[in-house]
Structures are given as C-alpha cells and as structure tokens.
Design a protein around this motif. Sequence first.
Motif, PDB file in Angstrom:
ATOM      1  N   THR A 258       0.867  -1.183   0.000  1.00 26.95           N
ATOM      2  CA  THR A 258       0.000   0.000   0.000  1.00 26.95           C
ATOM      3  C   THR A 258       0.904   1.234   0.000  1.00 26.95           C
ATOM      4  O   THR A 258       2.085   1.148   0.314  1.00 26.95           O
ATOM      5  N   GLY A 263      -3.843   3.454   4.420  1.00 28.73           N
ATOM      6  CA  GLY A 263      -4.441   2.662   3.351  1.00 28.73           C
ATOM      7  C   GLY A 263      -4.448   1.171   3.632  1.00 28.73           C
ATOM      8  O   GLY A 263      -5.121   0.401   2.940  1.00 28.73           O
ATOM      9  N   ALA A 266      -8.064  -0.355   4.499  1.00 32.18           N
ATOM     10  CA  ALA A 266      -8.899  -0.584   3.309  1.00 32.18           C
ATOM     11  C   ALA A 266      -8.375  -1.750   2.491  1.00 32.18           C
ATOM     12  O   ALA A 266      -9.156  -2.538   1.943  1.00 32.18           O
ATOM     13  N   ARG A 267      -7.035  -1.869   2.401  1.00 30.26           N
ATOM     14  CA  ARG A 267      -6.433  -2.964   1.629  1.00 30.26           C
ATOM     15  C   ARG A 267      -6.764  -4.318   2.252  1.00 30.26           C
ATOM     16  O   ARG A 267      -7.112  -5.268   1.546  1.00 30.26           O
ATOM     17  N   GLN A 269      -9.357  -5.011   4.055  1.00 33.68           N
ATOM     18  CA  GLN A 269     -10.781  -5.259   3.819  1.00 33.68           C
ATOM     19  C   GLN A 269     -11.028  -5.697   2.380  1.00 33.68           C
ATOM     20  O   GLN A 269     -11.874  -6.557   2.122  1.00 33.68           O
ATOM     21  N   SER A 270     -10.276  -5.124   1.437  1.00 39.42           N
ATOM     22  CA  SER A 270     -10.443  -5.535   0.031  1.00 39.42           C
ATOM     23  C   SER A 270      -9.991  -6.972  -0.184  1.00 39.42           C
ATOM     24  O   SER A 270     -10.431  -7.641  -1.130  1.00 39.42           O
ATOM     25  N   VAL A 275     -13.932  -5.870   9.166  1.00 42.87           N
ATOM     26  CA  VAL A 275     -13.442  -4.665   9.821  1.00 42.87           C
ATOM     27  C   VAL A 275     -13.234  -4.902  11.316  1.00 42.87           C
ATOM     28  O   VAL A 275     -12.289  -4.363  11.923  1.00 42.87           O
ATOM     29  N   SER A 370     -16.000   2.365  10.081  1.00 38.04           N
ATOM     30  CA  SER A 370     -15.739   2.261   8.633  1.00 38.04           C
ATOM     31  C   SER A 370     -15.489   3.635   7.983  1.00 38.04           C
ATOM     32  O   SER A 370     -16.177   4.040   7.041  1.00 38.04           O
ATOM     33  N   SER A 372     -13.574   6.667   5.766  1.00 40.11           N
ATOM     34  CA  SER A 372     -12.848   6.736   4.494  1.00 40.11           C
ATOM     35  C   SER A 372     -11.354   6.840   4.795  1.00 40.11           C
ATOM     36  O   SER A 372     -10.954   7.124   5.930  1.00 40.11           O
ATOM     37  N   VAL A 373     -10.528   6.619   3.771  1.00 46.64           N
ATOM     38  CA  VAL A 373      -9.077   6.698   3.952  1.00 46.64           C
ATOM     39  C   VAL A 373      -8.664   8.105   4.383  1.00 46.64           C
ATOM     40  O   VAL A 373      -7.827   8.278   5.266  1.00 46.64           O
TER      41      VAL A 373
END
Length: 414
Positions: A258, A263, A266-267, A269-270, A275, A370, A372-373
């Motif tokens: 990342t 980040g 989020a990575r 979670q992707s 979470v 949750s 945002s970045v």
Amino acid sequence: MTITNLQDLGALVEQKASGDITGLADAILSGAVILDASDVHIEPQEEQNQVRLRIDGLLQDAFLLQNATAQNLLSRIKLMAGLKLNVEDRPQDGRFSLGEQEGQHVEVRAATLPSEHGESLVLRILNPKRLLKLKDLGLREDLLSLFKKELAKPNGMIVVTGPTGSGKTTTLYAFLREVTKPEVKVVTIEDPIEYHLKGISQTQVDEAKGYDFASGLRAIVRQDPDVILVGEMRDEETVDIALQASLTGHLVFSTLHTNDAVGTVARLQSLGAKVETVASGLNLIIAQRLVRVLCQACKETYAASESERKEIEKAVEGLKGKLKPKLEKKLMLSKARSCKQCNSTGFKGRVGIFEAMNMNGKAEEFILSSPSVSALRKFAVEQGMVEMYQDGILKVLEGITTLQELQRVATMEE
C-alpha cells in the motif's frame, strides 16, 4: 587491485576479460559486494552487453562486455546457480553463495530472461551486512520507543507497507533480531528466504508443491510459535489466518503493498478481512520509503531558497512539541556534490523515512465506524502520527539528505 568506485571495477574487469571467465565472474561479484550494490544487471545489446549496478537504489552504468565474453560469463553464472545451460527461450531462477561477510555467506539470486539480443541476467546480491538492528534503521527517538513497546507485546499484528524496494524486508528482519531469544519460538514463511537468521525456523514458499503462504501459515500455527513472520499477505485466506493468529496469542509480522499506513485498513478489507478483525488484530501499521544519504566526504551547505523554505514550513506546520523544529531566519540546508568515494553521485548509503499508525483503543473504535481513507488519515494525524514526508523533512533539516531526494520518493499529503 583495490576497488573503491565503479571506475576501479571497470578497470579490473578490463584486465580479467581476456583471461579466464571464472576470474571475470569473481571480479564482478566481489566488486559488486565491495561497492555495496544490491543488483548486477547484464543487458545484451546488438553489439555489446551493458553492465549496470544498482547502488543506493539507482542503476548506474558500470562497463561494457563484448558479446562473446558476456555469453561465456552467462554460462559460468548459470553453472554456479544450477540453471540449465541449454535453456535460452524461457526465464530461469537460481541461487548460489559467495564468501562470508560477518560470519554469514553472501548469497546471490540469479534470474535470466530471454530478450531480443540474447538472455538478460540480473544478480541480486544478498549481503548479510545489510541486516540492521532496530536502532540502525534511522528511526526518530519517539518511533524507536514505539516500535520497542509494540515488539514487547505477546500478541497482535505489525504490518509494514510500501512498494517494492522500500526496505520492508530490512525492517522485518530488524524486528526478528529484536525479538529472537532462547525462550521465544520464532517461525517464518517467506518467498524466498533472503537472509538466514540464527535461532529461528525459516520456511520458504514452494507453490509447485502446494506449499503457499496460506497452507504454510496453517502448519506454522500448529508449531506452537510465539512470533510468526509472513513474508507477504496476498490473498483472503492468508490474511484471515494471520489475523486470527494475532488474536490467539501470537505476535505476527507481515508486509502489504500500500502507499501509506492508513491505506492498510482498506487494503485488508479488500482482501476479505472483516473490519472487526482488522480493528482488533492490528497493533501497528508502518509505511516506509528509502532516501539516499548525502556523502559525508563532499556534501556542502547552502542557504535555502524562498520556495524551499515555504515547502519546509508547510510540511512541519502540523508537528507538535519536541518534534516541531525551530527554523532559523537564514535556513541552511545540505546539497550533494561529487567525489570518488560516492561514485560522483553525491550520495552514499540509504536511510528509511517512516510513518506509523498506532492502533490503540481510540483507533480501534474509529476504524469500527468504517471511515474513508482521508478521514482515517486526519484522525491518525490528530492522534500524533508524523507523516512520512514530514519524517523526511526532519532528515533534510538534519543534513542527512536533500529536499530533492525526498521529493523523488515521497510527496506531502494535502
């Protein structure tokens, strides 16, 4: 002949090129080790082969080899690395050892690749002298204290992020050296094993035999380890097992690709992580880059320009307490010059710049919402996280590197 720079190596190679190929290979490899090169690139062209060395992260032209000489050298390296001499139409990978450095063998990874004018060869030099202790990573005092505190914990996950070549492996190995004790069981799964460390069990991925990160990690958990290193988290299954291990009494180290620390959430979670598991499993997220260090023999100081001063003022604006530097009216910075000791580059060696997000109770609670970045970054900065670019600016002000070098590898977040 003593080798102190690329010119010396080129002269030695010229002497050896007309002699035996074994002597030529030894000269190139020993020269690369002496000059602290991480890679040797032998690139076939129409009439000659260009040889380049990667020193301090940047490739530098070293010398040329005639095609016939380069072909004989390639055969010699293939033989040393256990590669097939008669295979030229597909890539091959191998490995061999050189002499000892600091009680350990210097290992070389050889990789060939078919190209228009023949096989391209890259040699990765794995020099054990690059194995650093935690105190030698170039950490600020507050970061060093934070890292030691997190490494002393019995469980949880520490993730180191950054692109290829950003020094993640060096940091992870420094962590391993810090925690390795007779009473602590440390097991790693890597792809590949880059350096062999005493006192720990290291295993290597072999996907052809079905031994990947996920299956290896499942087996490692059954080995009653205290500390686990997972070379890289690439898929949902590996992430899930690693996070579960961090929640069940193991201290887990791993890496992720990342761009920054925030980040990472989020990575993960992707990659399929929940979470709740991410929030409770992570202890520390580190992002890093490497900047070149100014050559101490030839660097010189100068008065910063107005634009440079504004850039620095903007970067340090958010720093607090002891970390916030007091900028003199006449701000002096350092710049690169040129001398034989640094191969006329003005730099010698590299050091890390870091940002670290401490996953304390407040951070865990915030992640469960949750965010945002960008919201997570704002939260982390408010909680005291020094951004990577700011850490670099502090090194610029100390005269360790230049503003231009910092801007080559990192940018200031808006």
